[in-house]
Design an enzyme around this catalytic site. Structure first.
Site, PDB file in Angstrom:
ATOM      1  N   HIS A   9       0.835  -1.205   0.000  1.00 16.53           N
ATOM      2  CA  HIS A   9       0.000   0.000   0.000  1.00 16.53           C
ATOM      3  C   HIS A   9       0.870   1.255   0.000  1.00 16.53           C
ATOM      4  CE1 HIS A   9      -3.341   2.702   1.142  1.00 16.53           C
ATOM      5  NE2 HIS A   9      -2.438   3.263   1.947  1.00 16.53           N
ATOM      6  N   GLU A  10       1.883   1.278   0.856  1.00 16.99           N
ATOM      7  CA  GLU A  10       2.767   2.437   0.912  1.00 16.99           C
ATOM      8  C   GLU A  10       3.553   2.594  -0.388  1.00 16.99           C
ATOM      9  OE1 GLU A  10       2.273   4.549   3.074  1.00 16.99           O
ATOM     10  OE2 GLU A  10       1.036   3.275   4.357  1.00 16.99           O
ATOM     11  N   HIS A  24       1.627   4.555  -2.831  1.00 13.84           N
ATOM     12  CA  HIS A  24       1.755   6.010  -2.701  1.00 13.84           C
ATOM     13  C   HIS A  24       3.007   6.519  -3.424  1.00 13.84           C
ATOM     14  CE1 HIS A  24      -1.638   6.667  -0.171  1.00 13.84           C
ATOM     15  NE2 HIS A  24      -1.168   5.968   0.852  1.00 13.84           N
ATOM     16  N   HIS A  32       3.121   9.166  -6.509  1.00 23.09           N
ATOM     17  CA  HIS A  32       3.979  10.346  -6.520  1.00 23.09           C
ATOM     18  C   HIS A  32       4.772  10.420  -7.812  1.00 23.09           C
ATOM     19  CE1 HIS A  32       7.209  12.946  -4.318  1.00 23.09           C
ATOM     20  NE2 HIS A  32       6.339  13.683  -4.977  1.00 23.09           N
TER      21      HIS A  32
END
Length: 226
Positions: free
Chosen positions: A98-99, A102, A106
């Site tokens: 999940h991270e 991100h 980005h």
């Protein structure tokens, strides 16, 4: 602050928020006991996914605390809690992926993420200043301060609403990559999905709470004017 009958507006939101926190904690703990068949750690999965996305220069570091995992877009660093960093469970891998989602957002300049990041300084200021100005406006009967306080708190609400698609998209990316790269298998993917769905509910609860609080401020303001 401002204990009055309007506080009842917050009760449903507070109940949902408490339930969401319990849900994410219990779901993470449950699937922390399910080790993945491949035996990868969260750090290994994060590194693998980052590299496969061309993000070789994004380091994966350990951060203290439980469920404190996050991607730092300012310093371009992924930080995983010790449990996720070293863990080989379905929960740890789901959070790490999940991270990574991100970080990929980005890189791809995902619009909601860019908007959210751009208003962080405003939200950091307005989240505290809004209450101070609102309180002073009510206390001294200065309507303009009350209105400014409400306007500033609106930024907090917008931040919470923008956060929802950012988090949901990161989870969607994570599950897709975990499946495509065969890092997790069928039942394991279901576990990771359950963890990420529970985590998403905390953001839904935060948005509901912020909206309820804004509604309460507006009602208090109008009642004072009347």
């Amino acid at each position: 602050m401002f204990w009055d009958p309007t506080f009842i507006i917050l009760i449903p939101a507070l109940i949902i928020a408490s339930w969401a926190q319990l849900k994410v904690s219990s779901t993470f703990n449950k699937y922390s006991n399910y080790n993945s068949a491949n035996g990868y750690t969260g750090a290994q999965v994060a590194r693998n996914l980052l590299d496969s996305s061309g993000l070789f220069d994004v380091p994966v570091e350990i951060v203290s605390g439980k469920l404190t995992d996050h991607y730092d877009p300012v310093n371009r660093v992924m930080r995983l809690s010790q449990e996720v960093f070293y863990g080989t469970s379905v929960a740890s891998i789901g959070v790490a992926a999940h991270e990574t989602g991100h970080a990929i957002q980005h890189k791809e300049k995902y619009s909601p993420l860019i908007i959210r990041n751009s208003i962080v300084p405003i939200v950091n200021f307005s989240s505290n200043a809004s209450w101070i100005l609102f309180f002073l406006g009510i206390l001294f009967g200065i309507g303009s301060l009350v209105n400014v306080g409400i306007l500033l708190f609106t930024a907090v609400v917008l931040f919470q609403l923008i956060t929802l698609p950012v988090e949901l998209d990161a989870s969607s990316r994570a599950l897709k990559i975990l499946s495509t790269k065969a890092i997790l298998y069928d039942n394991e993917l279901k576990g990771a999905k359950a963890v990420l769905r529970a985590a998403a509910m905390t953001y839904v609860a935060a948005a509901i709470t912020a909206i309820s609080q804004l509604l309460r401020l507006i009602i208090i303001s109008r009642a004072r004017n009347d």
